[in-house]
Design a protein around this motif. Structure first.
Motif, mmCIF file in Angstrom:
data_model
loop_
_atom_site.group_PDB
_atom_site.id
_atom_site.type_symbol
_atom_site.label_atom_id
_atom_site.label_comp_id
_atom_site.label_asym_id
_atom_site.label_seq_id
_atom_site.Cartn_x
_atom_site.Cartn_y
_atom_site.Cartn_z
ATOM 1 N N THR A 129 0.848 -1.194 0.000
ATOM 2 C CA THR A 129 0.000 0.000 0.000
ATOM 3 C C THR A 129 0.885 1.246 0.000
ATOM 4 O OG1 THR A 129 -0.099 0.140 2.419
ATOM 5 C CG2 THR A 129 -1.752 -1.237 1.325
ATOM 6 N N ALA A 130 0.262 2.405 -0.192
ATOM 7 C CA ALA A 130 1.014 3.657 -0.291
ATOM 8 C C ALA A 130 1.776 3.973 0.983
ATOM 9 C CB ALA A 130 0.061 4.802 -0.637
ATOM 10 N N SER A 131 1.307 3.485 2.134
ATOM 11 C CA SER A 131 1.963 3.802 3.408
ATOM 12 C C SER A 131 3.152 2.892 3.711
ATOM 13 C CB SER A 131 0.952 3.697 4.557
ATOM 14 O OG SER A 131 0.471 2.369 4.667
ATOM 15 N N ASP A 132 3.359 1.860 2.890
ATOM 16 C CA ASP A 132 4.472 0.935 3.106
ATOM 17 C C ASP A 132 5.751 1.534 2.538
ATOM 18 O OD1 ASP A 132 2.710 -0.837 4.247
ATOM 19 O OD2 ASP A 132 2.478 -2.062 2.445
ATOM 20 N N MET A 148 6.966 -7.797 11.738
ATOM 21 C CA MET A 148 7.855 -6.994 10.914
ATOM 22 C C MET A 148 7.250 -6.842 9.524
ATOM 23 S SD MET A 148 11.938 -7.473 11.066
ATOM 24 C CE MET A 148 11.983 -8.895 9.981
ATOM 25 N N ARG A 149 7.342 -5.641 8.982
ATOM 26 C CA ARG A 149 6.881 -5.372 7.618
ATOM 27 C C ARG A 149 7.993 -4.659 6.862
ATOM 28 N NH1 ARG A 149 6.678 -1.975 4.250
ATOM 29 N NH2 ARG A 149 7.536 -0.517 5.763
ATOM 30 N N ARG A 150 8.295 -5.184 5.679
ATOM 31 C CA ARG A 150 9.302 -4.542 4.843
ATOM 32 C C ARG A 150 8.919 -4.707 3.385
ATOM 33 N NH1 ARG A 150 14.414 -8.475 4.645
ATOM 34 N NH2 ARG A 150 15.419 -6.485 4.224
ATOM 35 N N SER A 151 9.352 -3.785 2.538
ATOM 36 C CA SER A 151 8.970 -3.811 1.127
ATOM 37 C C SER A 151 10.203 -3.989 0.251
ATOM 38 C CB SER A 151 8.245 -2.510 0.754
ATOM 39 O OG SER A 151 7.051 -2.385 1.505
ATOM 40 N N HIS A 152 10.114 -4.935 -0.655
ATOM 41 C CA HIS A 152 11.218 -5.247 -1.557
ATOM 42 C C HIS A 152 10.840 -5.058 -3.022
ATOM 43 C CE1 HIS A 152 8.671 -8.774 -1.780
ATOM 44 N NE2 HIS A 152 9.307 -9.140 -2.876
#
Length: 347
Positions: A129-132, A148-152
């Motif tokens: 999402t845009a907030s990630d 934990m949340r991370r974007s790759h």
């Protein structure tokens, strides 16, 4: 040429409202050690594609088939595959992960290779999402739970649930069908706060889901006859070492080098593989401290508040940044990678 690295700027410890209480940034100074975020991280899938593209023209790949068993003599090892076929080979390399079936076949039946840490992990993808952002968000919840949340990727976000629990139910979960695994994790984490409902709701439709117990693999030997172990099957240091793929690549380099240096003497090559690599493996495994890991996963709200306050103060004083930048030793210690393996004679 393309860039396959993970563009992660740092790690933020967030509260139940998603507000960052402390942030540890990546060390991009070119000096010292990496911090909690590595400047050089690459996703496993991207690395596999790169390695496959580089080797597919002179390597035979067979997908969807595993080794069910084998037997060997002084001249060859015969492998039996899950599709009913079999083949004779000079060497069988068991690189089948921390639950290796090849390892079970060459170790004594009463030998337990696992050093358990008391932590369990699940990992999957959900839509981004845009907030990630490109900062890894870490959230602590009572009961020894960490999210934990991370974007790759532009359209995907990775979700990690980590659970501090030493129970037979938790350990047995990873051997259950995927549907049961998802039920276990949803039951443990629903109501934990922050974005956990979003993450749990995205679990059933994720194109990828993996659940495992965090362990180290420690054995006295990595080979038997013409069968040798590599990577996590030989020396898993646990995900918390940050050296899983690095350790596997280093081990493959050493193994290939020793085989090339002793093309007509496999016993010597495998003995040297163990001798040369083991100090490196011992080093990276010793850096994983189960007590320290459990300390970072508090079980009570009061302990979580204390942990976040201490982390915020350390970040305000730039302690993690300075410690990484001025560290004189990397995770492998003073161990040096051997010279590039080159054949010294004909096989």
């Amino acid at each position: 040429m393309f860039w396959a690295g993970v563009p992660e700027a740092g790690v933020a410890f967030v509260d139940a409202r998603g507000r960052a209480r402390a942030t540890i940034t990546a060390n991009t100074s070119g000096r010292g050690r990496q911090s909690l975020t590595s400047e050089y991280e690459i996703m496993r899938g991207d690395l596999l594609r790169i390695l496959h593209d580089a080797t597919r023209d002179d390597t035979e790949y067979v997908f969807g088939v595993s080794v069910d068993g084998f037997e060997q003599d002084g001249r060859k090892v015969t492998a039996h595959f899950s599709d009913g076929s079999c083949g004779d080979f000079d060497l069988l390399v068991g690189a089948d992960g921390q639950g290796s079936r090849i390892r079970r076949a060459i170790l004594p039946a009463d030998r337990d290779p696992y050093r358990r840490i008391g932590i369990h992990t699940a990992y999957w993808f959900i839509p981004r999402t845009a907030s990630d952002s490109n900062v890894r968000d870490t959230y602590l919840a009572p009961g020894g739970r960490l999210v934990m949340r991370r974007s790759h990727h532009p359209t995907e976000t990775q979700v990690y649930f980590m659970l501090r629990e030493e129970s037979e139910e938790a350990s047995a979960t990873h051997r259950q069908p995927v549907e049961r695994q998802r039920e276990f994790w949803a039951g443990r984490f629903r109501g934990a706060g922050w974005q956990t409902e979003r993450f749990v709701d995205g679990m059933p439709t994720s194109p990828f889901f993996h659940s495992q117990e965090a362990v180290q693999v420690r054995t006295d030997t990595w080979s038997k006859g013409r069968v040798v172990l590599a990577g996590d099957a030989a020396h898993c240091a646990s995900p918390y070492s940050g050296m899983g793929i690095s350790g596997a690549l280093v081990g493959a380099h050493v193994l290939a080098g020793e085989i090339n240096r002793h093309p007509g003497d496999l016993p010597t090559a495998l003995a040297n593989y163990d001798r040369v690599l083991r100090p490196f493996v011992d080093r990276i495994q010793s850096r994983v401290n189960p007590r320290l890991l459990r300390l970072g996963m508090p079980t009570t709200r009061r302990a979580i508040d204390a942990f976040q306050a201490a982390t915020a103060l350390a970040c305000f004083l730039r302690v993690p940044e300075l410690a990484a930048r001025f560290s004189k030793e990397d995770r492998g210690g003073s161990w040096q990678l051997p010279e590039d393996p080159a054949p010294t004679g004909a096989a």
